[in-house]
Design a protein around this motif. Structure first.
Motif, PDB file in Angstrom:
ATOM      1  N   TRP A   1      -0.864   1.775  -1.897  1.00 20.80           N
ATOM      2  CA  TRP A   1      -1.927   2.248  -2.016  1.00 20.80           C
ATOM      3  C   TRP A   1      -2.534   2.241  -3.253  1.00 20.80           C
ATOM      4  CZ3 TRP A   1      -2.527   6.853  -5.462  1.00 20.80           C
ATOM      5  CH2 TRP A   1      -1.464   7.333  -5.845  1.00 20.80           C
ATOM      6  N   LEU A   2      -3.756   2.374  -3.582  1.00 23.03           N
ATOM      7  CA  LEU A   2      -4.444   2.325  -5.046  1.00 23.03           C
ATOM      8  C   LEU A   2      -5.792   3.068  -5.050  1.00 23.03           C
ATOM      9  CD1 LEU A   2      -6.850   0.319  -5.544  1.00 23.03           C
ATOM     10  CD2 LEU A   2      -5.078  -1.621  -5.109  1.00 23.03           C
ATOM     11  N   VAL A   3      -5.932   3.390  -6.361  1.00 17.23           N
ATOM     12  CA  VAL A   3      -7.344   3.957  -6.763  1.00 17.23           C
ATOM     13  C   VAL A   3      -7.886   2.926  -7.753  1.00 17.23           C
ATOM     14  CG1 VAL A   3      -8.526   5.913  -7.469  1.00 17.23           C
ATOM     15  CG2 VAL A   3      -6.684   6.257  -6.074  1.00 17.23           C
ATOM     16  N   PRO A   4      -8.822   2.141  -7.356  1.00 15.52           N
ATOM     17  CA  PRO A   4      -9.384   1.329  -8.610  1.00 15.52           C
ATOM     18  C   PRO A   4     -10.068   2.293  -9.470  1.00 15.52           C
ATOM     19  CG  PRO A   4     -10.096   0.511  -6.457  1.00 15.52           C
ATOM     20  CD  PRO A   4      -9.466   1.844  -6.242  1.00 15.52           C
ATOM     21  N   ARG A   5      -9.924   1.746 -11.117  1.00 14.71           N
ATOM     22  CA  ARG A   5     -10.334   2.302 -12.159  1.00 14.71           C
ATOM     23  C   ARG A   5     -11.750   2.563 -12.032  1.00 14.71           C
ATOM     24  NH1 ARG A   5      -6.403  -1.198 -14.972  1.00 14.71           N
ATOM     25  NH2 ARG A   5      -4.910   0.038 -15.710  1.00 14.71           N
ATOM     26  N   GLY A   6     -12.114   3.788 -12.507  1.00 21.59           N
ATOM     27  CA  GLY A   6     -13.450   4.109 -12.237  1.00 21.59           C
ATOM     28  C   GLY A   6     -14.236   4.492 -10.650  1.00 21.59           C
ATOM     29  N   HIS A   7     -13.166   4.589  -9.820  1.00 24.13           N
ATOM     30  CA  HIS A   7     -13.719   4.908  -8.586  1.00 24.13           C
ATOM     31  C   HIS A   7     -12.897   6.233  -7.972  1.00 24.13           C
ATOM     32  CE1 HIS A   7     -16.033   1.477  -7.180  1.00 24.13           C
ATOM     33  NE2 HIS A   7     -15.386   0.856  -8.571  1.00 24.13           N
ATOM     34  N   ARG A   8     -13.646   6.961  -7.261  1.00 28.28           N
ATOM     35  CA  ARG A   8     -12.783   8.169  -6.373  1.00 28.28           C
ATOM     36  C   ARG A   8     -12.736   7.567  -5.074  1.00 28.28           C
ATOM     37  NH1 ARG A   8     -11.970  12.281  -9.703  1.00 28.28           N
ATOM     38  NH2 ARG A   8     -11.242  13.576  -7.791  1.00 28.28           N
ATOM     39  N   SER A   9     -12.173   6.511  -4.876  1.00 30.42           N
ATOM     40  CA  SER A   9     -11.730   5.964  -3.536  1.00 30.42           C
ATOM     41  C   SER A   9     -10.508   5.477  -3.504  1.00 30.42           C
ATOM     42  CB  SER A   9     -12.854   4.588  -3.106  1.00 30.42           C
ATOM     43  OG  SER A   9     -12.419   4.359  -2.047  1.00 30.42           O
ATOM     44  N   ILE A  10      -9.693   5.914  -2.517  1.00 27.21           N
ATOM     45  CA  ILE A  10      -8.214   5.464  -2.329  1.00 27.21           C
ATOM     46  C   ILE A  10      -8.161   4.409  -1.312  1.00 27.21           C
ATOM     47  CG2 ILE A  10      -7.783   7.314  -0.697  1.00 27.21           C
ATOM     48  CD1 ILE A  10      -4.905   7.299  -1.888  1.00 27.21           C
ATOM     49  N   ARG A  11      -7.443   3.376  -1.482  1.00 27.78           N
ATOM     50  CA  ARG A  11      -7.470   2.265  -0.490  1.00 27.78           C
ATOM     51  C   ARG A  11      -6.061   2.143  -0.316  1.00 27.78           C
ATOM     52  NH1 ARG A  11     -12.357  -1.023  -1.175  1.00 27.78           N
ATOM     53  NH2 ARG A  11     -13.765   0.022  -2.569  1.00 27.78           N
ATOM     54  N   PHE A  12      -5.816   1.605   1.317  1.00 28.55           N
ATOM     55  CA  PHE A  12      -4.549   1.386   1.706  1.00 28.55           C
ATOM     56  C   PHE A  12      -4.406   0.033   2.530  1.00 28.55           C
ATOM     57  CE2 PHE A  12      -5.650   6.005   2.387  1.00 28.55           C
ATOM     58  CZ  PHE A  12      -4.763   6.589   1.681  1.00 28.55           C
ATOM     59  N   PHE A  13      -3.175  -0.402   2.130  1.00 27.04           N
ATOM     60  CA  PHE A  13      -2.918  -1.680   2.626  1.00 27.04           C
ATOM     61  C   PHE A  13      -1.586  -1.872   3.208  1.00 27.04           C
ATOM     62  CE2 PHE A  13      -5.438  -1.997  -1.339  1.00 27.04           C
ATOM     63  CZ  PHE A  13      -6.412  -3.193  -1.083  1.00 27.04           C
ATOM     64  N   LEU A  14      -1.667  -2.730   4.435  1.00 30.97           N
ATOM     65  CA  LEU A  14      -0.236  -2.728   5.150  1.00 30.97           C
ATOM     66  C   LEU A  14       0.238  -4.341   4.987  1.00 30.97           C
ATOM     67  CD1 LEU A  14      -1.077  -0.865   8.298  1.00 30.97           C
ATOM     68  CD2 LEU A  14       0.116   0.065   6.193  1.00 30.97           C
ATOM     69  N   ARG A  15       1.363  -4.462   5.196  1.00 27.92           N
ATOM     70  CA  ARG A  15       2.129  -5.663   5.190  1.00 27.92           C
ATOM     71  C   ARG A  15       1.697  -6.752   6.518  1.00 27.92           C
ATOM     72  NH1 ARG A  15       8.092  -6.145   4.309  1.00 27.92           N
ATOM     73  NH2 ARG A  15       7.609  -8.549   5.213  1.00 27.92           N
ATOM     74  N   GLY A  16       1.565  -7.844   6.474  1.00 30.72           N
ATOM     75  CA  GLY A  16       1.427  -8.646   7.641  1.00 30.72           C
ATOM     76  C   GLY A  16       2.495  -8.695   8.561  1.00 30.72           C
ATOM     77  N   ARG A  17       2.531  -9.329   9.566  1.00 28.35           N
ATOM     78  CA  ARG A  17       3.468  -9.562  10.526  1.00 28.35           C
ATOM     79  C   ARG A  17       4.713 -10.356  10.015  1.00 28.35           C
ATOM     80  NH1 ARG A  17       0.739 -10.136  16.498  1.00 28.35           N
ATOM     81  NH2 ARG A  17      -0.965  -8.926  16.168  1.00 28.35           N
ATOM     82  N   ALA A  18       5.821 -10.551  10.968  1.00 21.31           N
ATOM     83  CA  ALA A  18       7.020 -11.235  10.507  1.00 21.31           C
ATOM     84  C   ALA A  18       6.579 -12.615   9.623  1.00 21.31           C
ATOM     85  CB  ALA A  18       7.963 -11.382  11.493  1.00 21.31           C
ATOM     86  N   GLY A  19       7.093 -12.981   8.502  1.00 16.54           N
ATOM     87  CA  GLY A  19       6.779 -14.110   8.053  1.00 16.54           C
ATOM     88  C   GLY A  19       5.622 -14.170   7.244  1.00 16.54           C
ATOM     89  N   ASP A  20       4.826 -13.011   6.913  1.00 17.97           N
ATOM     90  CA  ASP A  20       3.776 -12.764   6.142  1.00 17.97           C
ATOM     91  C   ASP A  20       3.847 -11.503   5.431  1.00 17.97           C
ATOM     92  OD1 ASP A  20       1.027 -12.523   5.179  1.00 17.97           O
ATOM     93  OD2 ASP A  20       0.075 -12.180   6.943  1.00 17.97           O
ATOM     94  N   PRO A  21       4.259 -11.646   4.134  1.00 22.89           N
ATOM     95  CA  PRO A  21       4.642 -10.540   3.331  1.00 22.89           C
ATOM     96  C   PRO A  21       3.490 -10.045   2.548  1.00 22.89           C
ATOM     97  CG  PRO A  21       5.365 -12.584   2.182  1.00 22.89           C
ATOM     98  CD  PRO A  21       5.025 -13.000   3.515  1.00 22.89           C
ATOM     99  N   ALA A  22       2.370 -10.641   2.554  1.00 24.74           N
ATOM    100  CA  ALA A  22       1.127 -10.349   1.911  1.00 24.74           C
ATOM    101  C   ALA A  22       0.753  -8.860   2.292  1.00 24.74           C
ATOM    102  CB  ALA A  22       0.305 -11.377   2.036  1.00 24.74           C
ATOM    103  N   LEU A  23       0.015  -8.445   1.485  1.00 28.43           N
ATOM    104  CA  LEU A  23      -0.660  -6.852   1.839  1.00 28.43           C
ATOM    105  C   LEU A  23      -1.895  -7.232   2.363  1.00 28.43           C
ATOM    106  CD1 LEU A  23       0.333  -5.117  -1.303  1.00 28.43           C
ATOM    107  CD2 LEU A  23       1.403  -4.802   0.943  1.00 28.43           C
ATOM    108  N   HIS A  24      -2.230  -6.510   3.558  1.00 29.88           N
ATOM    109  CA  HIS A  24      -3.671  -6.605   4.127  1.00 29.88           C
ATOM    110  C   HIS A  24      -4.450  -5.429   4.172  1.00 29.88           C
ATOM    111  CE1 HIS A  24      -2.734 -10.627   5.937  1.00 29.88           C
ATOM    112  NE2 HIS A  24      -1.392 -10.211   5.845  1.00 29.88           N
ATOM    113  N   PHE A  25      -5.752  -5.487   3.777  1.00 26.51           N
ATOM    114  CA  PHE A  25      -6.381  -4.164   3.529  1.00 26.51           C
ATOM    115  C   PHE A  25      -6.612  -3.422   4.962  1.00 26.51           C
ATOM    116  CE2 PHE A  25     -10.631  -2.176   4.066  1.00 26.51           C
ATOM    117  CZ  PHE A  25     -10.532  -1.194   3.252  1.00 26.51           C
TER     118      PHE A  25
END
Length: 219
Positions: free
Chosen positions: A81-105
């Motif tokens: 999770w993150l809150v971008p600077r200057g924003h009052r919005s929280i954003r959530f990311f999940l990892r990909g499927r097996a073999g894809d360690p990247a974070l996906h919105f």
């Protein structure tokens, strides 16, 4: 330094930020403290609501999410999770499927926090109805879920698949999936360390964990 701008541009394009950016921006989240645990308050759960939300350290989170209106079978997941600077919005990311360690919105919500920091209101950016969560202490969450708090840990009284995760609501019965079933259904086995949701098999975005392994769940 223009890292906040770079982060916002990346988010606008649908690309997740790097792990170091996640950690840096979590540190400046307005009023949201890493290590906090929240529990749904007020109205009955509805699709998209969070029954529990754990904002962990290092930009990690775990939650119990309602995939439908009944919320009879919530989905327990962990991610970043993150809150971008200057924003009052929280954003959530999940990892990909097996073999894809990247974070996906996954999703985002505008948030407001009560002055005492005990109530968090989330307003999904998809236009879903807002919902409120109240801060809960881990010893109370442990006791309410049938565990016994001992110093700094919760004893659920049973071994795996009973697991403890604040984001999963305390002590809960995790799907008893085997490593072989996890691998066969394209999940990622975590070996000896459970993830923040208390499971050993991570299915990735748009999937969910069952006792038979990972299955598709676009909710």
């Amino acid at each position: 330094m223009h890292r906040p701008l770079l982060i916002l541009l990346a988010l606008a394009c649908g690309a997740p930020p790097a792990a170091s950016q996640l950690e840096d921006d979590v540190a400046v989240a307005a009023g949201l403290t890493a290590g906090s645990v929240f529990r749904l308050s007020g109205a009955p759960a509805s699709k998209g609501d969070l029954l529990f939300l754990q904002l962990g350290t290092g930009g990690r989170f775990a939650w119990s999410r309602c995939p439908d209106a009944s919320c009879a079978d919530p989905i327990r997941e962990d991610g970043s999770w993150l809150v971008p600077r200057g924003h009052r919005s929280i954003r959530f990311f999940l990892r990909g499927r097996a073999g894809d360690p990247a974070l996906h919105f996954h999703s985002a919500a505008a948030f407001s926090l009560s002055r005492d920091g005990k109530r968090l209101v989330l307003r999904p950016e998809t236009g879903g109805r807002p919902f409120a969560l109240d801060k809960v202490a881990e010893p109370d969450l442990c006791a309410a879920s049938g565990g016994a708090w001992n110093s700094s840990a919760c004893d659920c009284g049973k071994g795996w698949p009973t697991a403890y995760s604040p984001g999963a609501g305390g002590c809960w019965s995790s799907p008893a999936v085997s490593e072989q079933a996890c691998d066969a259904t394209q999940g990622t086995w975590t070996d000896d360390d459970a993830d923040l949701a208390g499971t050993y098999c991570e299915c990735g975005i748009d999937r969910r964990l069952t006792a038979a392994g990972c299955v598709d769940d676009p909710s």
